[in-house]
Design a protein around this motif. Structure first.
Motif, PDB file in Angstrom:
ATOM      1  N   ALA A 125       0.841  -1.204   0.000  1.00  0.00           N
ATOM      2  CA  ALA A 125       0.000   0.000   0.000  1.00  0.00           C
ATOM      3  C   ALA A 125       0.875   1.252   0.000  1.00  0.00           C
ATOM      4  CB  ALA A 125      -0.916   0.001   1.216  1.00  0.00           C
ATOM      5  N   ARG A 126       0.508   2.218  -0.831  1.00  0.00           N
ATOM      6  CA  ARG A 126       1.248   3.470  -0.922  1.00  0.00           C
ATOM      7  C   ARG A 126       0.340   4.677  -0.691  1.00  0.00           C
ATOM      8  NH1 ARG A 126       4.432   0.456  -0.007  1.00  0.00           N
ATOM      9  NH2 ARG A 126       6.389  -0.091  -1.049  1.00  0.00           N
ATOM     10  N   HIS A 127      -0.882   4.417  -0.264  1.00  0.00           N
ATOM     11  CA  HIS A 127      -1.825   5.473   0.097  1.00  0.00           C
ATOM     12  C   HIS A 127      -2.436   5.082   1.443  1.00  0.00           C
ATOM     13  CE1 HIS A 127      -1.320   6.112  -4.191  1.00  0.00           C
ATOM     14  NE2 HIS A 127      -1.773   7.338  -4.024  1.00  0.00           N
ATOM     15  N   ILE A 128      -2.144   5.878   2.477  1.00  0.00           N
ATOM     16  CA  ILE A 128      -2.528   5.532   3.847  1.00  0.00           C
ATOM     17  C   ILE A 128      -3.309   6.692   4.462  1.00  0.00           C
ATOM     18  CG2 ILE A 128      -1.713   4.752   6.101  1.00  0.00           C
ATOM     19  CD1 ILE A 128      -0.761   2.880   3.939  1.00  0.00           C
ATOM     20  N   ARG A 129      -4.396   6.358   5.160  1.00  0.00           N
ATOM     21  CA  ARG A 129      -5.109   7.378   5.932  1.00  0.00           C
ATOM     22  C   ARG A 129      -4.837   7.137   7.413  1.00  0.00           C
ATOM     23  NH1 ARG A 129     -11.497   8.580   6.919  1.00  0.00           N
ATOM     24  NH2 ARG A 129     -11.509   6.320   7.184  1.00  0.00           N
ATOM     25  N   LEU A 130      -4.222   8.110   8.064  1.00  0.00           N
ATOM     26  CA  LEU A 130      -3.945   8.075   9.492  1.00  0.00           C
ATOM     27  C   LEU A 130      -4.762   9.148  10.199  1.00  0.00           C
ATOM     28  CD1 LEU A 130      -0.036   7.808   9.364  1.00  0.00           C
ATOM     29  CD2 LEU A 130      -1.649   5.935   9.767  1.00  0.00           C
ATOM     30  N   ALA A 131      -4.828   9.061  11.519  1.00  0.00           N
ATOM     31  CA  ALA A 131      -5.589  10.042  12.293  1.00  0.00           C
ATOM     32  C   ALA A 131      -4.755  10.563  13.458  1.00  0.00           C
ATOM     33  CB  ALA A 131      -6.893   9.422  12.804  1.00  0.00           C
ATOM     34  N   ALA A 132      -4.844  11.880  13.691  1.00  0.00           N
ATOM     35  CA  ALA A 132      -4.158  12.511  14.821  1.00  0.00           C
ATOM     36  C   ALA A 132      -5.153  12.606  15.981  1.00  0.00           C
ATOM     37  CB  ALA A 132      -3.649  13.902  14.429  1.00  0.00           C
ATOM     38  N   TYR A 133      -5.272  11.514  16.747  1.00  0.00           N
ATOM     39  CA  TYR A 133      -6.243  11.480  17.844  1.00  0.00           C
ATOM     40  C   TYR A 133      -5.833  12.456  18.943  1.00  0.00           C
ATOM     41  CZ  TYR A 133      -8.114   7.283  15.632  1.00  0.00           C
ATOM     42  OH  TYR A 133      -8.674   6.402  14.746  1.00  0.00           O
ATOM     43  N   TRP A 134      -6.783  13.291  19.321  1.00  0.00           N
ATOM     44  CA  TRP A 134      -6.498  14.384  20.246  1.00  0.00           C
ATOM     45  C   TRP A 134      -5.980  13.862  21.581  1.00  0.00           C
ATOM     46  CZ3 TRP A 134     -10.695  18.642  21.562  1.00  0.00           C
ATOM     47  CH2 TRP A 134     -10.061  19.721  22.214  1.00  0.00           C
ATOM     48  N   ASP A 135      -6.584  12.793  22.117  1.00  0.00           N
ATOM     49  CA  ASP A 135      -6.176  12.308  23.432  1.00  0.00           C
ATOM     50  C   ASP A 135      -4.775  11.693  23.415  1.00  0.00           C
ATOM     51  OD1 ASP A 135      -6.978  10.127  21.921  1.00  0.00           O
ATOM     52  OD2 ASP A 135      -7.909   9.067  23.594  1.00  0.00           O
ATOM     53  N   GLU A 136      -4.265  11.402  22.226  1.00  0.00           N
ATOM     54  CA  GLU A 136      -2.908  10.853  22.121  1.00  0.00           C
ATOM     55  C   GLU A 136      -1.861  11.944  21.924  1.00  0.00           C
ATOM     56  OE1 GLU A 136      -2.914   7.978  18.987  1.00  0.00           O
ATOM     57  OE2 GLU A 136      -4.120   6.518  20.106  1.00  0.00           O
ATOM     58  N   ILE A 137      -2.198  12.983  21.174  1.00  0.00           N
ATOM     59  CA  ILE A 137      -1.179  13.991  20.842  1.00  0.00           C
ATOM     60  C   ILE A 137      -1.110  15.135  21.857  1.00  0.00           C
ATOM     61  CG2 ILE A 137      -1.289  13.491  18.371  1.00  0.00           C
ATOM     62  CD1 ILE A 137      -2.979  16.023  18.036  1.00  0.00           C
ATOM     63  N   GLU A 138      -2.151  15.301  22.688  1.00  0.00           N
ATOM     64  CA  GLU A 138      -2.108  16.331  23.737  1.00  0.00           C
ATOM     65  C   GLU A 138      -2.588  15.705  25.059  1.00  0.00           C
ATOM     66  OE1 GLU A 138      -3.411  21.017  24.534  1.00  0.00           O
ATOM     67  OE2 GLU A 138      -4.437  19.865  22.982  1.00  0.00           O
ATOM     68  N   PRO A 139      -1.783  14.814  25.619  1.00  0.00           N
ATOM     69  CA  PRO A 139      -2.212  14.093  26.826  1.00  0.00           C
ATOM     70  C   PRO A 139      -2.414  15.006  28.033  1.00  0.00           C
ATOM     71  CG  PRO A 139       0.103  13.659  26.342  1.00  0.00           C
ATOM     72  CD  PRO A 139      -0.451  14.403  25.165  1.00  0.00           C
ATOM     73  N   THR A 140      -1.655  16.089  28.101  1.00  0.00           N
ATOM     74  CA  THR A 140      -1.873  17.096  29.139  1.00  0.00           C
ATOM     75  C   THR A 140      -1.983  18.459  28.455  1.00  0.00           C
ATOM     76  OG1 THR A 140       0.527  17.373  29.491  1.00  0.00           O
ATOM     77  CG2 THR A 140      -0.629  15.788  30.908  1.00  0.00           C
ATOM     78  N   GLU A 141      -2.684  19.361  29.095  1.00  0.00           N
ATOM     79  CA  GLU A 141      -3.005  20.644  28.469  1.00  0.00           C
ATOM     80  C   GLU A 141      -1.749  21.401  28.025  1.00  0.00           C
ATOM     81  OE1 GLU A 141      -5.762  24.627  29.313  1.00  0.00           O
ATOM     82  OE2 GLU A 141      -5.446  23.132  30.901  1.00  0.00           O
ATOM     83  N   ASP A 142      -1.759  21.768  26.721  1.00  0.00           N
ATOM     84  CA  ASP A 142      -0.697  22.564  26.098  1.00  0.00           C
ATOM     85  C   ASP A 142       0.639  21.821  25.972  1.00  0.00           C
ATOM     86  OD1 ASP A 142      -2.431  24.722  25.788  1.00  0.00           O
ATOM     87  OD2 ASP A 142      -1.918  25.550  27.752  1.00  0.00           O
ATOM     88  N   ASN A 143       0.648  20.536  26.240  1.00  0.00           N
ATOM     89  CA  ASN A 143       1.860  19.727  26.079  1.00  0.00           C
ATOM     90  C   ASN A 143       1.596  18.668  25.003  1.00  0.00           C
ATOM     91  OD1 ASN A 143       3.597  20.871  28.171  1.00  0.00           O
ATOM     92  ND2 ASN A 143       2.115  20.012  29.612  1.00  0.00           N
ATOM     93  N   PHE A 144       2.174  18.910  23.830  1.00  0.00           N
ATOM     94  CA  PHE A 144       1.916  18.028  22.690  1.00  0.00           C
ATOM     95  C   PHE A 144       3.021  16.982  22.560  1.00  0.00           C
ATOM     96  CE2 PHE A 144      -0.742  21.621  21.829  1.00  0.00           C
ATOM     97  CZ  PHE A 144      -1.840  21.089  21.182  1.00  0.00           C
ATOM     98  N   ASP A 145       2.598  15.773  22.245  1.00  0.00           N
ATOM     99  CA  ASP A 145       3.529  14.666  22.062  1.00  0.00           C
ATOM    100  C   ASP A 145       3.188  13.966  20.747  1.00  0.00           C
ATOM    101  OD1 ASP A 145       5.187  12.500  22.135  1.00  0.00           O
ATOM    102  OD2 ASP A 145       4.456  11.690  24.042  1.00  0.00           O
ATOM    103  N   PHE A 146       4.038  14.173  19.739  1.00  0.00           N
ATOM    104  CA  PHE A 146       3.804  13.604  18.415  1.00  0.00           C
ATOM    105  C   PHE A 146       4.667  12.364  18.151  1.00  0.00           C
ATOM    106  CE2 PHE A 146       2.532  18.086  17.863  1.00  0.00           C
ATOM    107  CZ  PHE A 146       1.270  17.909  17.324  1.00  0.00           C
ATOM    108  N   THR A 147       5.238  11.807  19.210  1.00  0.00           N
ATOM    109  CA  THR A 147       6.189  10.711  19.033  1.00  0.00           C
ATOM    110  C   THR A 147       5.599   9.556  18.226  1.00  0.00           C
ATOM    111  OG1 THR A 147       7.200  11.276  21.165  1.00  0.00           O
ATOM    112  CG2 THR A 147       7.728   9.117  20.221  1.00  0.00           C
TER     113      THR A 147
END
Length: 334
Positions: free
Chosen positions: A70-92
Motif C-alpha cells: 500500500a502506498r496510500h494511507i489514511r492516518l488520524a491525529a487522535y487528540w487524546d494521544e497527541i495532547e495528553p496534558t493541556e498545552d503539552n503536545f507529544d507527536f512521538t
C-alpha cells in the motif's frame, strides 16, 4: 378533448419511461467501463485498533507497506494521544507512522480535528471538560494549529481530512454544528496550503455542505450494516447512485470542489459490539470473502478512482486466526 389529453398523458409517460431506461442502460455501460479502469487503492490504519485486536501495531503497519504494498494511507491525529496534558503536545507515535510512510514513499491523508475515524469517534483528552463546549472548541482550534504546524511542510502528508463525517450524528460526540464547521474550515485554510477534505456518509446524508466547504470530498461506502431494529441490513443502492449524487452536487452547488474519493470503503464486518467479542466464524459470515470481493467491484463501478479500504487491521487479525483469504485477496489490489 379527453381523447387528446389521454394521448398526451401516454406520450409523457412513455417519454419518462424511455428516459429512465436510457439512464439505466447508460449507467450499466459505465459500470462495465469503470470496473476495468485503473483504480488507486489505499487503506485506513488505526494503531490503537490493531492493539485492541491483539496485534503489534508497528509490525502490522510495516506489513501493510511491505507485504500489501500500500502506498496510500489514511492516518488520524487522535487528540487524546497527541495532547495528553493541556498545552503539552507529544507527536512521538504519530511521527513514527508518518516517517515510516516516508521511507516507502507512501502518501498520507492525515485526519485532524475532534471527531475522527473509529468508534467512539470523538476522543477528548482527560483534562478537557467535554460538557464545556466553548472551552472545548477553543482548545480544539489550538490543537489543530499545532498539528498543522507540525506536518505542513511534510511532503508525504498530501492533504488534511478535517473531522470525520462532521454533520452526521454518530459516535460519542456533541451534536453536529454546521456554523462551527464553517469556522473551523476557515481557520484551517489560514494555516495551510494543502487541500482540505471533508467526508460524509454515502448512504445517510446529502453532500451539499461538506462538498461546498472542501477541496476534496470523501464519501464512505458501506454495503451491509448491523441495526438494532432490523439486524444485518444491506443497502439496496447501485454504484451509479454515488456517481450521480456526486456529479449533480458538484455541478449545481460545489463547482470549486476538485474531486470525490471513497475515503472509507467497508472491508470488515459490522457488529453492535467489539469484533473481539464475536466468534471468528460469525465474523466471516457477517462479512464473507465473497462479499469483500463484491464490495470492491461495486466500489470500482462508482467511477471514483481513489478508494481507501476500511478494515486492514481485521485482515491481519483473521489471518492470525486461520483465515488468510482476506489478506490474500487484499494483496491483489495493490
Amino acid at each position: 378533448m379527453k381523447h387528446h389529453i389521454h394521448h398526451i398523458h401516454i406520450f409523457i409517460l412513455s417519454g419518462v419511461l424511455i428516459a429512465i431506461l436510457i439512464l439505466i442502460l447508460a449507467n450499466n455501460i459505465l459500470d462495465r467501463i469503470f470496473i476495468n479502469k485503473q483504480t488507486t487503492f489505499g487503506v485506513s490504519f488505526t494503531p490503537r485498533y490493531a492493539n485492541e485486536l491483539g496485534l503489534d501495531p508497528k509490525q502490522i503497519y510495516i506489513s501493510i507497506l511491505e507485504n500489501l504494498g500500500a502506498r496510500h494511507i489514511r492516518l488520524a491525529a487522535y487528540w487524546d494521544e497527541i495532547e495528553p496534558t493541556e498545552d503539552n503536545f507529544d507527536f512521538t507515535e504519530l511521527d513514527y507512522y508518518i516517517n515510516k510512510a516516508k521511507q516507502y514513499n507512501a502518501r498520507i491523508i492525515l485526519a485532524i480535528g475532534y471527531k475522527l475515524p473509529r468508534w467512539p469517534e470523538c476522543r477528548a483528552p482527560n483534562w478537557i471538560d467535554s460538557e464545556n463546549l466553548t472551552f472545548l472548541r477553543e482548545k480544539q482550534l489550538k490543537m489543530l494549529k499545532n498539528v498543522i504546524s507540525r506536518y505542513e511542510n511534510n511532503p508525504n502528508v498530501s492533504f488534511w481530512q478535517l473531522e470525520n463525517e462532521p454533520l452526521l450524528e454518530f459516535g460519542v460526540c456533541p451534536k453536529p454544528d454546521r456554523e462551527f464547521l464553517e469556522k473551523e474550515v476557515h481557520f484551517v485554510r489560514t494555516l495551510t496550503r494543502k487541500p482540505v477534505m471533508i467526508t460524509d456518509s454515502g448512504e445517510l446524508r446529502l453532500w451539499h455542505t461538506p462538498m461546498v466547504l472542501s477541496d476534496i470530498f470523501g464519501t464512505t461506502l458501506y454495503r451491509v450494516v448491523d441495526t438494532k431494529l432490523l439486524g444485518p441490513f444491506q443497502y439496496p443502492l447501485k454504484p451509479y447512485f454515488y456517481r450521480v449524487k456526486s456529479d449533480l452536487t458538484r455541478k449545481f452547488f460545489a463547482k470549486n470542489n476538485q474531486k470525490t474519493i471513497i475515503s472509507e470503503l467497508q472491508a470488515e464486518g459490522w457488529a453492535m459490539k467489539p469484533l473481539t467479542k464475536v466468534p471468528i466464524e460469525e465474523q466471516t459470515e457477517r462479512f464473507s470473502i465473497d462479499l469483500f470481493k463484491q464490495t470492491v467491484d461495486f466500489a470500482k463501478k462508482t467511477g471514483f478512482d481513489e478508494i481507501y479500504l476500511w478494515g486492514a487491521e481485521w485482515w491481519f487479525y483473521l489471518a492470525k486466526n486461520n483465515h488468510p483469504e482476506y489478506l490474500k485477496f487484499a494483496q491483489t489490489l495493490f
